[in-house]
Motif scaffolding. Sequence first.
Motif, PDB file in Angstrom:
ATOM      1  N   ILE A   1      -7.727 -24.852 -54.979  1.00 54.59           N
ATOM      2  CA  ILE A   1      -6.640 -24.456 -54.081  1.00 54.59           C
ATOM      3  C   ILE A   1      -7.006 -24.924 -52.669  1.00 54.59           C
ATOM      4  O   ILE A   1      -8.100 -24.629 -52.169  1.00 54.59           O
ATOM      5  N   GLY A   2      -6.099 -25.639 -52.034  1.00 53.55           N
ATOM      6  CA  GLY A   2      -6.306 -26.052 -50.642  1.00 53.55           C
ATOM      7  C   GLY A   2      -5.635 -25.041 -49.727  1.00 53.55           C
ATOM      8  O   GLY A   2      -4.483 -24.658 -49.941  1.00 53.55           O
ATOM      9  N   LEU A   3      -6.380 -24.563 -48.721  1.00 58.30           N
ATOM     10  CA  LEU A   3      -5.809 -23.595 -47.778  1.00 58.30           C
ATOM     11  C   LEU A   3      -5.746 -24.234 -46.402  1.00 58.30           C
ATOM     12  O   LEU A   3      -6.683 -24.919 -46.001  1.00 58.30           O
ATOM     13  N   GLU A   4      -4.651 -23.994 -45.695  1.00 60.02           N
ATOM     14  CA  GLU A   4      -4.491 -24.608 -44.366  1.00 60.02           C
ATOM     15  C   GLU A   4      -4.100 -23.552 -43.344  1.00 60.02           C
ATOM     16  O   GLU A   4      -3.281 -22.680 -43.603  1.00 60.02           O
ATOM     17  N   ALA A   5      -4.730 -23.649 -42.169  1.00 62.39           N
ATOM     18  CA  ALA A   5      -4.296 -22.850 -41.016  1.00 62.39           C
ATOM     19  C   ALA A   5      -4.348 -23.800 -39.818  1.00 62.39           C
ATOM     20  O   ALA A   5      -4.567 -25.003 -40.005  1.00 62.39           O
ATOM     21  N   GLY A   6      -4.175 -23.296 -38.615  1.00 64.78           N
ATOM     22  CA  GLY A   6      -4.286 -24.232 -37.492  1.00 64.78           C
ATOM     23  C   GLY A   6      -3.729 -23.675 -36.196  1.00 64.78           C
ATOM     24  O   GLY A   6      -3.145 -22.582 -36.154  1.00 64.78           O
ATOM     25  N   GLN A   7      -3.922 -24.434 -35.132  1.00 63.29           N
ATOM     26  CA  GLN A   7      -3.417 -24.071 -33.807  1.00 63.29           C
ATOM     27  C   GLN A   7      -2.424 -25.155 -33.366  1.00 63.29           C
ATOM     28  O   GLN A   7      -2.729 -26.341 -33.446  1.00 63.29           O
ATOM     29  N   SER A   8      -1.263 -24.729 -32.867  1.00 62.54           N
ATOM     30  CA  SER A   8      -0.239 -25.713 -32.466  1.00 62.54           C
ATOM     31  C   SER A   8      -0.686 -26.547 -31.285  1.00 62.54           C
ATOM     32  O   SER A   8      -0.178 -27.648 -31.072  1.00 62.54           O
ATOM     33  N   ALA A   9      -1.555 -26.008 -30.481  1.00 66.67           N
ATOM     34  CA  ALA A   9      -2.106 -26.812 -29.371  1.00 66.67           C
ATOM     35  C   ALA A   9      -3.600 -26.554 -29.286  1.00 66.67           C
ATOM     36  O   ALA A   9      -4.046 -25.403 -29.298  1.00 66.67           O
ATOM     37  N   PHE A  10      -4.358 -27.617 -29.208  1.00 71.11           N
ATOM     38  CA  PHE A  10      -5.813 -27.513 -28.979  1.00 71.11           C
ATOM     39  C   PHE A  10      -6.077 -28.461 -27.803  1.00 71.11           C
ATOM     40  O   PHE A  10      -5.927 -28.075 -26.644  1.00 71.11           O
ATOM     41  N   GLY A  11      -6.329 -29.759 -28.092  1.00 68.45           N
ATOM     42  CA  GLY A  11      -6.437 -30.728 -26.997  1.00 68.45           C
ATOM     43  C   GLY A  11      -5.170 -30.763 -26.141  1.00 68.45           C
ATOM     44  O   GLY A  11      -5.208 -31.067 -24.946  1.00 68.45           O
ATOM     45  N   ASP A  12      -4.039 -30.419 -26.754  1.00 63.84           N
ATOM     46  CA  ASP A  12      -2.767 -30.461 -26.022  1.00 63.84           C
ATOM     47  C   ASP A  12      -2.748 -29.470 -24.857  1.00 63.84           C
ATOM     48  O   ASP A  12      -2.067 -29.700 -23.863  1.00 63.84           O
ATOM     49  N   LEU A  13      -3.486 -28.364 -24.981  1.00 62.50           N
ATOM     50  CA  LEU A  13      -3.538 -27.410 -23.868  1.00 62.50           C
ATOM     51  C   LEU A  13      -4.246 -28.060 -22.680  1.00 62.50           C
ATOM     52  O   LEU A  13      -3.827 -27.932 -21.528  1.00 62.50           O
ATOM     53  N   LEU A  14      -5.301 -28.796 -22.978  1.00 64.98           N
ATOM     54  CA  LEU A  14      -6.052 -29.476 -21.913  1.00 64.98           C
ATOM     55  C   LEU A  14      -5.236 -30.650 -21.366  1.00 64.98           C
ATOM     56  O   LEU A  14      -5.264 -30.943 -20.159  1.00 64.98           O
ATOM     57  N   ALA A  15      -4.492 -31.310 -22.272  1.00 63.01           N
ATOM     58  CA  ALA A  15      -3.643 -32.439 -21.841  1.00 63.01           C
ATOM     59  C   ALA A  15      -2.544 -31.933 -20.907  1.00 63.01           C
ATOM     60  O   ALA A  15      -2.206 -32.584 -19.915  1.00 63.01           O
ATOM     61  N   TRP A  16      -2.016 -30.756 -21.202  1.00 66.88           N
ATOM     62  CA  TRP A  16      -0.995 -30.149 -20.329  1.00 66.88           C
ATOM     63  C   TRP A  16      -1.583 -29.894 -18.938  1.00 66.88           C
ATOM     64  O   TRP A  16      -0.987 -30.214 -17.908  1.00 66.88           O
ATOM     65  N   TYR A  17      -2.792 -29.341 -18.906  1.00 67.31           N
ATOM     66  CA  TYR A  17      -3.428 -29.003 -17.619  1.00 67.31           C
ATOM     67  C   TYR A  17      -3.726 -30.288 -16.828  1.00 67.31           C
ATOM     68  O   TYR A  17      -3.533 -30.348 -15.615  1.00 67.31           O
ATOM     69  N   LYS A  18      -4.166 -31.298 -17.563  1.00 68.65           N
ATOM     70  CA  LYS A  18      -4.454 -32.576 -16.914  1.00 68.65           C
ATOM     71  C   LYS A  18      -3.175 -33.126 -16.255  1.00 68.65           C
ATOM     72  O   LYS A  18      -3.179 -33.518 -15.090  1.00 68.65           O
ATOM     73  N   GLU A  19      -2.087 -33.100 -16.993  1.00 64.52           N
ATOM     74  CA  GLU A  19      -0.815 -33.611 -16.426  1.00 64.52           C
ATOM     75  C   GLU A  19      -0.390 -32.807 -15.221  1.00 64.52           C
ATOM     76  O   GLU A  19       0.094 -33.343 -14.231  1.00 64.52           O
ATOM     77  N   LEU A  20      -0.604 -31.497 -15.325  1.00 62.84           N
ATOM     78  CA  LEU A  20      -0.232 -30.608 -14.208  1.00 62.84           C
ATOM     79  C   LEU A  20      -1.026 -30.986 -12.958  1.00 62.84           C
ATOM     80  O   LEU A  20      -0.485 -31.123 -11.861  1.00 62.84           O
ATOM     81  N   LEU A  21      -2.336 -31.181 -13.132  1.00 61.99           N
ATOM     82  CA  LEU A  21      -3.186 -31.512 -11.982  1.00 61.99           C
ATOM     83  C   LEU A  21      -2.898 -32.908 -11.440  1.00 61.99           C
ATOM     84  O   LEU A  21      -3.086 -33.167 -10.251  1.00 61.99           O
ATOM     85  N   LEU A  22      -2.459 -33.803 -12.313  1.00 57.46           N
ATOM     86  CA  LEU A  22      -2.230 -35.183 -11.862  1.00 57.46           C
ATOM     87  C   LEU A  22      -0.880 -35.344 -11.172  1.00 57.46           C
ATOM     88  O   LEU A  22      -0.647 -36.346 -10.498  1.00 57.46           O
ATOM     89  N   TRP A  23      -0.014 -34.358 -11.338  1.00 53.08           N
ATOM     90  CA  TRP A  23       1.349 -34.525 -10.796  1.00 53.08           C
ATOM     91  C   TRP A  23       1.360 -34.832  -9.297  1.00 53.08           C
ATOM     92  O   TRP A  23       1.989 -35.824  -8.876  1.00 53.08           O
TER      93      TRP A  23
END
Length: 563
Positions: free
Chosen positions: A328-350
């Motif tokens: 049986i394969g089980l899957e879980a996860g987070q909708s944002a991982f690196g994306d949270l940091l990518a969001w912050y990076k974009e915010l700071l670069l604005w």
Amino acid sequence: MKNYVIGLDYGTDSVRAMLIDTENGQELASNVSHYKRWKNKQYCDASINQFRQHPLDHIEGLEITIQTVIKESKVDPSLIKGICIDTTGSSPVPVTKDGIPLALTKGFEENPNAMMVLWKDHTSINEANEINELAVSWGGENVTKYVGGIYSSEWFWAKILHIAREDEAVRNAAHTWMEHCDLMTYLLIEDKDLKIFKRSRCAAGHKAMWHEDWNGLPPVEFLEKLHPYLAQLRGNLYDETYTSDLVAGNLSKEWADRLGLSTETIVAVGTFDAHSGAVGAKIGENTLVRVMGTSTCDILVGSYDEVGTKTVRGICGQVDGSVIPGFIGLEAGQSAFGDLLAWYKELLLWPTDHLLTASTVLNDAQKEQLREEFSDKLIVELTKEAEKIPVSESLPIALDWINGRRTPDANQELKSAISNLSLGTKAPHIFKALVNAICFGAKKIVDRFEEEGVKIDSVIGIGGVARKSPFIMQTLANVLNKPIKIAASDQTPALGAAIYAAVAAGIYPNVIEASQKIGSDFDGEYFPQLDKVAAYNKLLIAYDQLSAFADPSIKITQNEFSL
Ligand SMILES: Nc1ncnc2c1ncn2[C@@H]1O[C@H](COP(=O)(O)OP(=O)(O)O)[C@@H](O)[C@H]1O
Ligand SMILES: O=C(CO)[C@@H](O)[C@@H](O)COP(=O)(O)O
């Protein structure tokens, strides 16, 4: 005699092909192609969480990457025995009766509703809520029971329901829908009969509520209550599903010619990137493989004895054979991982970006050069500074739910938050808080598996963040209080796909043997630092308090409130 196979991995931003020697897993060539239209943000609107991809981005990428690896490897094309494709998911595409993506037909070329609905598109939150309400009230079995008990707006039926309601023309023209991994596999093979085409067990089980308990897809009576189109669509989908150790078909004459291959080359049944990544990283029983990139997928395999029909609350599904056939394969996860940091990076670069555009001091080439330099260095510099900051209660506390929460207990409506800011808070403090948040989110997933009786004996990290950020991996080892091994390959999903191709082509007898023999080695291990584990535990309590504030369904103990 030598044999070779190709793994083709469609990620969020790009597709990569990897050609390997099946004897020893050696990578002879790999090539990456970024999606052109996606890069220009075409057909997307982040303000409403609409993320669509044009099928031409995928087809162009397939052709160039496969042609390139064949050329660069210099192997005899007749010795390339198999191809397997993995993609993101759930990323469904509307298609005609002949399996042609609607966006490639007249009148739909520029219509985002006729394109692939990327996994991170959250336009169907209301529809997911509706499915969840109906699942417990329609009078039949709760069809969400094997996908953690909560259906997500990231998944197949919610997305289709949303578009069926929003766009009559697409609804009328979409004879059926295919997961991206199925569509790309179907494109390549000779036999174009959609009725018997082998759809992916992994995609169907984790995202479309396919389960043997109710003879396949959810019953027509259930779907009818959501929309008559879904009931009709069910008849144009599939009853059976197949694991990726099986052959979907032989390469068509057209594609064999286009790619410079033979029609003897087989194409294996498609799968998802996270699941093939786990195979590429030598997943075994009770090993948690965390695919850490834009988002995370947490993959485990359990035996029939251990998992059986026991349902695991709040995860993204438990599916027979979705990773390794026979488990049986089980899957879980987070909708944002690196994306949270990518969001912050974009915010700071604005501000810099904005001011650079307006600047009259620099010319366009200089401005571009600066933009690129800032963009490349920002996360690296923030990391260096954040590493120096002690782990203490004066740090800001953040939540990782910038794109909602995938697991435990999917709720894509949730938002992120940051607390405990002061005049002394600098950019690296917030960066550190965001890193802590993604690690605390990971801890909640591990805790949930263990609470539900699924044992985790070891943890393996794969994906961009696992390879690029020792800081995040060390923080994660401290927060989980478990060692984490890092797979050496930068491209475990493509390697895993190649492994499936080797089994489907008959070069290996099964996925376990092939994965152990030619899966990635490990080139690093992070161990919990005992002096820091307790400090992270205290911050985790603050994370729990903020979580309970943002999501009233979370109940925390009185002790936690009083801390
Ligand atoms: N040095 C770094 N430290 C932390 N995160 C990083 C670093 N470099 C890139 N990232 C993050 O990695 C993510 C991309 O991961 P990757 O595995 O390459 O892509 P994908 O998930 O699309 O397959 C981005 O969200 C980015 O913010
Ligand atoms: O959700 C799944 C698989 O079930 C992934 O395809 C999705 O998270 C996308 O993964 P990436 O962030 O592109 O690695």
